[in-house]
Design a protein around this motif. Structure first.
Motif, PDB file in Angstrom:
ATOM      1  N   LYS A   1       0.912  -1.159  -0.176  1.00  0.00           N
ATOM      2  CA  LYS A   1      -0.163  -0.520   0.127  1.00  0.00           C
ATOM      3  C   LYS A   1       0.877   0.938  -0.010  1.00  0.00           C
ATOM      4  CE  LYS A   1      -4.239  -2.482   1.124  1.00  0.00           C
ATOM      5  NZ  LYS A   1      -5.038  -2.488   1.413  1.00  0.00           N
TER       6      LYS A   1
ATOM      7  N   ASP B   1      -3.382   1.268  -3.592  1.00  0.00           N
ATOM      8  CA  ASP B   1      -3.807  -0.394  -3.352  1.00  0.00           C
ATOM      9  C   ASP B   1      -2.379  -0.582  -4.081  1.00  0.00           C
ATOM     10  OD1 ASP B   1      -3.461  -3.241  -2.900  1.00  0.00           O
ATOM     11  OD2 ASP B   1      -5.658  -2.757  -2.067  1.00  0.00           O
TER      12      ASP B   1
ATOM     13  N   HIS C   1      -3.908 -11.017   4.633  1.00  0.00           N
ATOM     14  CA  HIS C   1      -3.792  -9.124   4.552  1.00  0.00           C
ATOM     15  C   HIS C   1      -4.008  -9.369   5.831  1.00  0.00           C
ATOM     16  CE1 HIS C   1      -6.785  -5.638   4.506  1.00  0.00           C
ATOM     17  NE2 HIS C   1      -5.261  -5.461   4.817  1.00  0.00           N
TER      18      HIS C   1
ATOM     19  N   VAL D   1      -5.055   5.260   2.951  1.00  0.00           N
ATOM     20  CA  VAL D   1      -4.737   4.521   2.386  1.00  0.00           C
ATOM     21  C   VAL D   1      -4.556   5.401   0.831  1.00  0.00           C
ATOM     22  CG1 VAL D   1      -4.958   2.508   0.642  1.00  0.00           C
ATOM     23  CG2 VAL D   1      -4.939   1.807   3.586  1.00  0.00           C
TER      24      VAL D   1
END
Lengths: 229, 229
Positions: free
Chosen positions: B117, B222, B209, B219
């Protein structure tokens, strides 16, 4: 060689390479730069790119981190067995030394090294309990496997691993943390080490007192004042 | 040799010895024990006395700490220049490696490694600012003094010092932390390292994850989902 260190009363990182250098009988000049003085930062910067002590100056070589100093000396004096002999023992010694170097945050935070006082035990939160349990386990397993007739972690010779754990031993003692009999015996071994005893005596003679390092702690004995010198 | 590591996406400590082992062309078996699974603790305990990874098994030898593994390998393969040649460079490399190993708590806490990320920059408190400034200084000074034609900290050869700082480079990148152009160039060097690139590609293919590692973070990209694989 010149070793620049901080207060012997408080500086656990300074103590480690100093003990190794004494253990192998090195002749070196020692410079104490006391912490929390108006000129501390300036005095340390002269020697240390990281602004921290300890720093070892060996001719053109500058090494500025306690464990790096120990590794540098182990490289330079391979016959001195700063790390124990034998691949298995040596790998074990490095593992526990580096585990100490990078870990045990709870103990380090709750119990700053202070050779001059005895404190009431801190609140034993889970992290601190786990730290102490792991330390007891490391000492017990290492001595059972490699300690032979002792008294040190790897037998009769004081090694880098003992140096890394010596300040830890003082924290457990200074902060009245309850431990098993074999753990206590190892702590007593550290206190009985002649170089450690010299360091501690010198610490008691230092003129500096830093109240910030005792903030919020309950002092139950003043060893320095009580004739420790 | 067998190296037991955790998730490549998250485990900065696993990455370090792995990169060194690849850099020197070692043939080794790799075992990934993913974090935060019901059997993680049990699986790691089989190999690791500290309950942590990475662990290296080399015949009878067990080494269980990232930097201890690197030092063990440097001892075992002295011709591989895991630490750079020359006493001054070597002492410098050890110093910065150990400084990394024991420090930079603010960066490690605010910016856990996550190769998959890109996050918005964290609030830059004084400690975090000081950490980043010191990292930039270390890379700059080391490359100026020992880097020659680069691209690594000690020249053309990837050393233990680069391995220690590789996850740091990813943190600065992943958390959008503003740095100087020369710092950015070194981060790009790490991303261009073929073994690092292999590690990252493998990380993108992992099925695990762990949302807890992203809690409270914003975030902004991604990479894993965006076709990083």
């Amino acid at each position: 060689m010149q070793l620049i260190i901080a207060n012997k009363l408080y500086s656990s990182w300074s103590m480690r390479p100093w003990l190794v250098m004494r253990a192998i009988g090195l002749d070196f000049e020692e410079t104490v730069t006391p912490l929390r003085q108006p000129d501390t930062a300036e005095r340390i910067r002269v020697f240390s790119p990281s602004g921290r002590v300890p720093v070892l100056i060996d001719g053109e070589v500058t090494v500025w981190e306690s464990l790096a100093i120990i590794c540098y000396l182990a490289d330079k004096f391979p016959d001195q067995q700063i790390w124990p002999n034998g691949a298995v023992a040596r790998a074990h010694a490095m593992s526990i030394a580096m585990e100490m170097h990078g870990g045990f945050q709870a103990l380090r935070q709750a119990c700053p090294m202070n050779l001059g006082k005895r404190f009431a035990a801190p609140t034993m939160g889970d992290d601190l309990k786990a730290n102490v349990a792991r330390i007891e386990q490391i000492w017990r397993e290492t001595r059972a496997r490699f300690g032979g007739d002792g008294p040190y972690l790897f037998g009769t010779r004081f090694s880098a691993a003992d140096a890394m754990f010596a300040p830890v031993a003082t924290r457990i003692d200074s902060y009245s943390i309850p431990v098993a009999a074999d753990t206590r015996a190892y702590i007593d071994t550290i206190y009985a080490n002649p170089h450690f005893a010299q360091w501690r005596t010198a610490a008691f003679k230092e003129p500096w007192h830093i109240p910030a390092f005792e903030e919020g702690l309950e002092v139950i004995e003043d060893l320095k004042g009580a004739g420790g010198t």
